[in-house]
Every structure is written in structure tokens, then in C-alpha cells.
Design an enzyme around this catalytic site. Sequence first.
Site, short mmCIF file in Angstrom:
data_model
loop_
_atom_site.label_atom_id
_atom_site.label_comp_id
_atom_site.label_asym_id
_atom_site.label_seq_id
_atom_site.Cartn_x
_atom_site.Cartn_y
_atom_site.Cartn_z
N GLU A 44 2.19 -28.56 18.33
CA GLU A 44 1.51 -29.58 17.36
C GLU A 44 1.82 -30.86 17.35
O GLU A 44 3.13 -31.22 17.53
CB GLU A 44 1.95 -28.96 15.89
CG GLU A 44 1.17 -29.80 15.09
CD GLU A 44 1.76 -28.99 13.27
OE1 GLU A 44 0.99 -29.43 12.49
OE2 GLU A 44 2.82 -28.51 13.26
N LYS A 110 -6.90 -29.16 11.36
CA LYS A 110 -5.99 -28.11 10.76
C LYS A 110 -6.42 -27.97 9.27
O LYS A 110 -6.67 -29.09 8.58
CB LYS A 110 -4.62 -28.91 10.66
CG LYS A 110 -3.44 -27.72 9.94
CD LYS A 110 -2.32 -28.53 10.18
CE LYS A 110 -1.19 -27.82 9.73
NZ LYS A 110 0.17 -28.14 9.69
N CYS A 144 0.15 -24.27 13.07
CA CYS A 144 1.16 -24.33 12.37
C CYS A 144 1.00 -23.63 11.06
O CYS A 144 1.02 -22.29 11.04
CB CYS A 144 1.88 -25.79 12.14
SG CYS A 144 3.60 -25.74 11.72
#
Length: 258
Positions: A44, A110, A144
Site C-alpha cells: 500500500e 480504498k 489494508c
Amino acid sequence: MPTTLNIALIQTDLYWEDPETNRKMFEDKMASVPDDVDLVVLPEMFTTGFTMRPDKIPLSESQETLEWMKKISKQHNKALIGSIIFQEDEKHYNRLFFTTPDGNLESYDKKHTFTLAGEDEVYEAGNKKLIFDFKGFKICPLICYDLRFPVWARNAEDYDVLIYVANWPKKRINAWDTLLKARAIENMSYCVGVNRIGMDGLNYEYPGHSAVYDVLGEPLVFSKDNEILYATLNKEHINVTRKKLKFLEDRDTFSLKG
């Protein structure tokens, strides 16, 4: 139709808020990746580390890194996947890109911005799940904090591979290990997790623990070290296991609202 997918996971330290140096570092590492690798997975925010200061990164870096990914994909004849800070319409995103040697491009923003670090105050959250096909495998990439939300990852699309790119800190690494394995088991898919190592500019430590789990949650590779990990994903393993254990056929049906 290909029945295997060779992947490489680059687990490494990152230079804090320094895109140019990080690109050079990954470029050097790519030189050692074998020719038979199809897909290389980066962490990431691989050009900056997990910074909440996107204003410190020149606007030009967004497009420059994307062009770099396209160039590296073509140069090494491999697909690349990883997330970066991307600015668009005066807003910042933690955006994952997937690039291929033939110029194909996919992106994912995300969904779950990390409120504990204030990511939700700095970066716009995405609202669209991405599933794409690559060499006979249906792949779902996430980022994540998304790992903590199984409904978002639920395999309603019969994907084959779930990929998480992360900056996951040492103090909560047990959750990372446990949830990666759980996502593989509950979705009956390969689950790939790539985490960084080292200390960031805020003195948070990252311990790696990058891994690949098969559809039964068995680890194919796992490491805490600064290295490149390799694994071969097998479509037959997916098909045979799902045919024998029809757990996905009993999954709950639902729809998500962004």
C-alpha cells in the site's frame, strides 16, 4: 486457458514521502524477479508510506507513478499491482492500480479509510468493488483496512484470488495474520497479503508477515524478512476444492449500497 498464475510479493521498507527514491528501489528489485512471474504485488502507498500529508507530495507524482507502473509492466512483461496517493479533481485517494504489459489498466479506491489515523479526513473513500480477469483468474484487490470488513470482501462473484496490499503495523499484526487466513477460508479463494517492513516517518513499525493462503487457508508462503516471496496459484486447486466442498453454494445472498 492458463491454469496457473505465478506471483511475486515485494515486501520491503519504504522511503518516507519520497516517490522518486521508492520507484528506483522497486525498479532495482524488479530486475531480480524471474521471467516466469506473471504478477508482482507491491505494498500500500508504495511510493510514500502511509502518510496523511498528501499535500507534501507534488501533484505530478500521481501520474508519474502510474506511467512508471505501465513502463515497468511492459519492460518486464509482468502485471503490477499496488496503491499510491492519487490526486484527481482536487481530491486525494488511496488508489490501487493494476497494469499489464499490453496496456490494460484497472483501478480501485480504498473503501474503508482508516479512521484511527485520520485517513477518512484526508482521502476520499471508494464505493465500488473491483473484480478483473487476468490470465484465466478472477481477481479482487483490496487495501489494508478493508481486511477487517468481511462483508465487503464476500465472494459473491466467484472470484479466484483476493489480494490485500497494506501498511499494517506490528502492534496489530496478529489481526493481519488471522484475518488473511479467515478471508481465504470463508471465500474459498486464494488470499494474498503484502505488507511493508521497517519504520515509517511517524515511528510506526511494520513487521512484514506477507503471505499467500490457499482456498483451505493453508499457507503457501509467509515471511517477516525484507525479501521477494514467490507462489504459484493453481486453478485446478480452486475448482476441485469447490466441487468437493460446496460451501460457497450455501452463502448468504445480499446487496451492498455504497
